[in-house]
Motif scaffolding. Structure first.
Motif, PDB file in Angstrom:
ATOM      1  N   PHE A  34      32.118  33.310  49.937  1.00  0.00           N
ATOM      2  CA  PHE A  34      30.959  32.303  49.832  1.00  0.00           C
ATOM      3  C   PHE A  34      31.042  31.140  50.968  1.00  0.00           C
ATOM      4  CE2 PHE A  34      32.778  33.467  45.452  1.00  0.00           C
ATOM      5  CZ  PHE A  34      31.463  33.197  44.729  1.00  0.00           C
ATOM      6  N   ALA A  35      32.113  30.853  51.743  1.00  0.00           N
ATOM      7  CA  ALA A  35      32.091  30.081  52.816  1.00  0.00           C
ATOM      8  C   ALA A  35      31.332  30.505  54.030  1.00  0.00           C
ATOM      9  CB  ALA A  35      33.351  29.818  53.135  1.00  0.00           C
ATOM     10  N   SER A  36      31.407  31.934  54.427  1.00  0.00           N
ATOM     11  CA  SER A  36      30.493  32.483  55.354  1.00  0.00           C
ATOM     12  C   SER A  36      29.308  32.638  55.173  1.00  0.00           C
ATOM     13  CB  SER A  36      31.338  33.890  55.936  1.00  0.00           C
ATOM     14  OG  SER A  36      31.367  34.714  54.793  1.00  0.00           O
ATOM     15  N   ARG A  96      29.839  39.282  43.939  1.00  0.00           N
ATOM     16  CA  ARG A  96      31.197  39.288  43.634  1.00  0.00           C
ATOM     17  C   ARG A  96      31.923  39.112  44.913  1.00  0.00           C
ATOM     18  NH1 ARG A  96      32.092  41.105  38.614  1.00  0.00           N
ATOM     19  NH2 ARG A  96      34.355  41.313  38.788  1.00  0.00           N
ATOM     20  N   GLY A  97      32.845  38.278  45.056  1.00  0.00           N
ATOM     21  CA  GLY A  97      33.625  37.966  46.241  1.00  0.00           C
ATOM     22  C   GLY A  97      34.617  36.865  46.148  1.00  0.00           C
ATOM     23  N   PHE A 147      27.718  34.179  39.914  1.00  0.00           N
ATOM     24  CA  PHE A 147      28.727  34.614  41.096  1.00  0.00           C
ATOM     25  C   PHE A 147      29.989  34.713  40.573  1.00  0.00           C
ATOM     26  CE2 PHE A 147      25.104  33.735  44.074  1.00  0.00           C
ATOM     27  CZ  PHE A 147      25.472  34.785  44.918  1.00  0.00           C
ATOM     28  N   THR A 148      30.769  35.630  40.698  1.00  0.00           N
ATOM     29  CA  THR A 148      32.157  35.902  40.230  1.00  0.00           C
ATOM     30  C   THR A 148      33.253  36.024  41.286  1.00  0.00           C
ATOM     31  OG1 THR A 148      31.231  37.343  38.188  1.00  0.00           O
ATOM     32  CG2 THR A 148      33.617  37.464  38.846  1.00  0.00           C
ATOM     33  N   TYR A 149      34.321  35.152  41.099  1.00  0.00           N
ATOM     34  CA  TYR A 149      35.499  35.111  41.897  1.00  0.00           C
ATOM     35  C   TYR A 149      36.278  36.451  41.910  1.00  0.00           C
ATOM     36  CZ  TYR A 149      39.294  33.255  44.818  1.00  0.00           C
ATOM     37  OH  TYR A 149      40.145  32.929  45.808  1.00  0.00           O
ATOM     38  N   ASP A 150      36.189  37.305  42.877  1.00  0.00           N
ATOM     39  CA  ASP A 150      36.777  38.530  42.612  1.00  0.00           C
ATOM     40  C   ASP A 150      37.492  38.723  44.022  1.00  0.00           C
ATOM     41  OD1 ASP A 150      37.467  41.152  42.089  1.00  0.00           O
ATOM     42  OD2 ASP A 150      35.827  41.710  41.919  1.00  0.00           O
ATOM     43  N   VAL A 151      38.763  39.031  43.997  1.00  0.00           N
ATOM     44  CA  VAL A 151      39.718  39.434  44.800  1.00  0.00           C
ATOM     45  C   VAL A 151      39.641  40.814  45.270  1.00  0.00           C
ATOM     46  CG1 VAL A 151      41.103  37.392  44.518  1.00  0.00           C
ATOM     47  CG2 VAL A 151      41.830  39.839  43.589  1.00  0.00           C
TER      48      VAL A 151
END
Length: 813
Positions: free
Chosen positions: A487-489, A481-482, A458-462
């Motif tokens: 991730f939380a929801s 991506r997100g 998974f990629t942290y992507d704004v």
């Protein structure tokens, strides 16, 4: 350009200029281009419908239908069939949910609000309705002066909501658009009296130019006075230009000020805001200080569109907090945290470590308790600004073995925190089951989910969509991506699938140390994380967002991890009860920037979504398909109009069959006759090639019951045609184009409204276009066949001749 076309264009321009006053209401401006597209389509639809023999009241109805189709295409494509092109009942339900979300966002957001789908829907719908109203009043019913009322309503509402963010330029633009519309209608009214006498070259008497110039001068002077006069008058607290509205929901505290955009999350409300602004500091004399999250609240209900609070009931706060829900195991250490809020944070729920037991505040009347989430909400505006307070809380740190052996949650918790919408995407359930298939206990399943998110690519992507609904979850799990909200929801929803009570918490990650047990929290540390319920220990935090925050010790089944937090910022919150949080700050630490962990300025997830729908592949494909279909439907009408123009002429230009007293050529006469026959065909009288022209004209006159003038005109065209066909010499000087138009008017008068509409939109004589295309295709095929035959002959000819010669040279028998 005709007067009606000018009025149509100027009406759309006036609406577009008046809509500029709405741009300060959202944090991004990209949505206004979508609104302008809607205004343009409404103008084009209105212009097209006014050229048909429909009643005038049907024109705005058609424009409203076009507006609805555009909204379904833009905001409810997921519910459409045929690849998202054809709207269906589910599209209407999706649009209704988006509109309902927008109404909730209006109550919860301050200005400028993030461009959520619901808010954009309401804004674009409002501008579209105003465009229909202005076009109807100014063009369809020719009452341009009254069109100022809907324009004034649009400007008044927009500028009133914008408050201090309003600008006199918006008024100037709206007023200029209205004046241009009035000038266009004024010229039209004057021109209806006939040709205007302009006088001698040096004279001024009767000059229309002087009247027009005077009108322009009056308009410019009136607009200048409206803009300049308020500067010399006493200042009122409200008004149409630069209203001094100070609604608590919309005002920010100056440059760099921070404001609450919903009841749960504080969001940066400054206009170009300086990044990495310190919101608060806290002091904690404990080694756990650098792993402590400051929680503002949580969201317990998921309806498929967003995460939100299921209840907004609050009670008076008296200094003590209720016992943490589900925490029955004693002997956890107590932490004491002293917090100081900066002047940058003006409105927010109170940040506290969870679970908090007591809070010492200088004025408890400024706060009210949400007993469901143990959060404190302000009762007045800016209650938190510059506030200092002390919180005592517990550090709940069970071991993995203790959480693994925790009993099942009680029915009260399960009933509230396991609820999921019926339209939850199948991928959420499938992934939840497949990821945890080796786990046996709720704790093992929770840890498996956390590790899967942090270790599975998974990629942290704004730069992803900002919503947290069912569609966003499916997109997030597919593209992987997100940012923290996704991730939380998603982990909370997957936990509920696995029969683990879960909710989404909001707040801040641990701050950066400033020395002396003091930690600094900036706007880049806004965060969201899931909380899962374990009986005996209550709500336990998990951290599925990779490279953000600190994973709790109890979530590591192998070795206890360090409690040192990461200094990398998490997403900046997109303030909403739906947990729509934007993410990382572009001006972050250079070391983080070199790692590629910083977001881009002015490219929050909300902005990316607001600007992306128009240019998405599905939307462009749909628009292209719609344009192709529209072009195919309009081809017969356009072809017939162009053919009539070529045959009869227009605008005073000489064409075959055109007017004039000079002798006409045979081609001009035959063009006029063809136009008469085709006009009768379009209006329900098919041609009969077995008749002579005079007999055909008599048949048309009798069938259509033409009046005397129309029948005589048709007879003159037929007589001229017979002269061309049969006479030795041809001397036709009759203006046949005028006769054809007279006969055509008689045919239209007797055809009825439905017949005229059919003749305009789908003329029967356009079948000739298909015949011509068929003949062209056949001719092309024959030409290709002849070329192929010649090529074959050229290749095989020498071989055949050689064979014949060889056969001729053989021995005689």
């Amino acid at each position: 350009m005709t007067t009606r076309a000018k009025l149509t264009a100027y009406s759309a321009l006036a609406t577009a200029l008046a809509a500029l006053c709405l741009t300060p209401l959202l944090t991004t401006k990209g949505w206004i281009t979508h609104a302008y597209l809607v205004v343009a389509v409404i103008a084009v639809v209105g212009a097209g419908l006014r050229r048909t023999p429909l009643y005038r009241w049907a024109v705005p109805l058609g424009q409203l239908v076009a507006l609805l189709l555009l909204l379904l295409l833009a905001f409810a494509a997921s519910g459409a069939s045929w690849g998202g092109i054809v709207p269906g009942p589910e599209s209407l339900r999706t649009l209704a949910r988006a509109f309902e979300q927008g109404l909730n966002d209006i109550r919860e957001y301050a200005i400028p609000a993030p461009p959520s789908a619901g808010l954009r829907l309401i804004m674009i719908t409002s501008i579209g309705l105003i465009a229909v109203a202005v076009d109807t009043v100014a063009v369809t019913y020719r009452r341009s002066a009254l069109a100022g009322l809907p324009l004034l309503a649009l400007y008044s509402v927009g500028n009133g909501l914008a408050g201090d963010r309003g600008n006199w330029l918006w008024f100037a633009a709206a007023a200029a658009g209205y004046l241009v519309l009035l000038f266009a209608e004024g010229q039209d009214r004057v021109s209806r009296w006939g040709r205007v006498f302009r006088g001698t070259p040096h004279g001024t008497e009767g000059s229309s130019g002087g009247l027009s110039q005077s009108g322009r001068q009056v308009g410019v002077v009136a607009l200048a006075l409206a803009l300049l006069l308020p500067a010399f008058l006493p200042r009122w607290s409200s008004g149409l230009v630069n209203s001094g509205g100070t609604a608590s929901s919309g005002k920010h505290g100056g440059a760099g000020g921070f404001n609450s955009l919903d009841p749960l999350v504080a969001l940066n409300d400054a206009l170009p805001e300086p990044r990495n602004v310190e919101l608060l500091t806290y002091k904690m004399d404990s080694p756990l200080a650098d792993s402590t999250y400051l929680r503002t609240g949580s969201l317990d209900a998921f309806d498929g569109t967003r995460w939100k609070l299921s209840s907004t009931d609050t009670t008076e706060f008296k200094g003590t907090l209720p016992a943490p829900d589900g925490l029955t195991v004693p002997d956890f250490p107590e932490l004491k945290t002293t917090v100081r809020i900066s002047d940058r944070l003006e409105n927010a729920w109170l940040p506290m470590p969870y679970p908090a037991r007591t809070v010492s505040l200088r004025n408890t009347a400024d706060w009210q308790l949400d007993s469901l989430t143990s959060a404190l909400q302000p009762t007045r505006d800016k209650a938190i600004k510059g506030l200092g307070y002390t919180v005592t809380s517990l550090y709940v740190g069970p071991t993995a073995a203790e959480l693994r052996s925790a009993p099942q949650a009680p029915d009260r918790i399960r009933a509230q925190y396991l609820d999921l919408p019926r339209d939850l995407p199948p991928i959420v359930r499938q992934k939840a089951v497949s990821v945890t298939q080796q786990a046996r206990t709720p704790y093992d399943k929770a840890v498996a989910l956390q590790e899967w998110f942090t270790r599975s690519g998974f990629t942290y992507d704004v730069k992803t969509r900002s919503d947290s609904g069912s569609d966003a979850m499916a997109d997030f799990l597919t593209r992987r991506r997100g940012y923290c909200v996704h991730f939380a929801s998603t982990m909370a929803a997957m936990a509920r699938v696995l029969d683990i009570p879960a909710r989404v918490a909001l707040g801040f990650t641990p701050g950066d140390t400033k020395g002396g047990d003091v930690y600094s929290v900036t706007d880049s540390m806004y965060h969201a994380w899931p909380e899962l319920y374990f009986e005996g220990y209550g709500w336990m935090r998990f951290e599925p967002t990779p490279t953000r925050g600190v994973q709790p010790e109890y979530s590591d089944q192998v070795a206890a991890p360090t409690t040192a937090p990461t200094t990398q910022p998490t997403a900046q919150p997109q303030p909403s009860a739906s947990a729509q949080l934007p993410s990382a700050n572009p001006d972050c630490d250079p070391k983080l920037r070199s790692m590629g962990e910083c977001g881009e300025r002015d490219k929050s997830a909300g902005g990316a979504l607001a600007d992306s729908w128009l240019f998405s592949g599905k939307t462009l494909a749909t628009l292209a398909s719609a344009l192709v279909l529209l072009a195919l439907l309009l081809t017969p009408m356009v072809w017939r109009a162009l053919l009539r123009r070529r045959r009869l002429g227009a605008g005073g230009r000489r064409r075959p069959g055109g007017e004039g007293s000079v002798e006409l050529t045979d081609e001009q006469v035959m063009a006029a006759w063809d136009e008469l026959i085709d006009s009768a065909w379009d209006l329900g009288i098919p041609p009969d090639e077995s008749r002579t022209p005079r007999s055909a004209a008599r048949r048309i006159a009798e069938t259509a019951e033409l009046d005397e003038a129309a029948a005589a005109a048709a007879g003159r065209v037929a007589l001229a045609t017979e002269r061309v066909l049969y006479a030795r010499t041809t001397q036709v000087t009759t203006p046949l184009a005028a006769d054809v138009r007279t006969a055509r008017d008689g045919l239209r008068a007797g055809a009825g409204r439905r017949g005229r509409a059919r003749a305009l939109l789908l003329p029967a004589s356009s079948a000739q276009l298909w015949w011509r295309l068929s003949d062209a295709v056949l001719a092309a095929r024959l030409a290709v066949r002849r070329r192929a035959a010649r090529l074959t002959a050229a290749v095989t000819g020498p071989v055949r001749r050689a064979l014949r010669r060889r056969k001729g040279d053989g021995p005689e028998s």
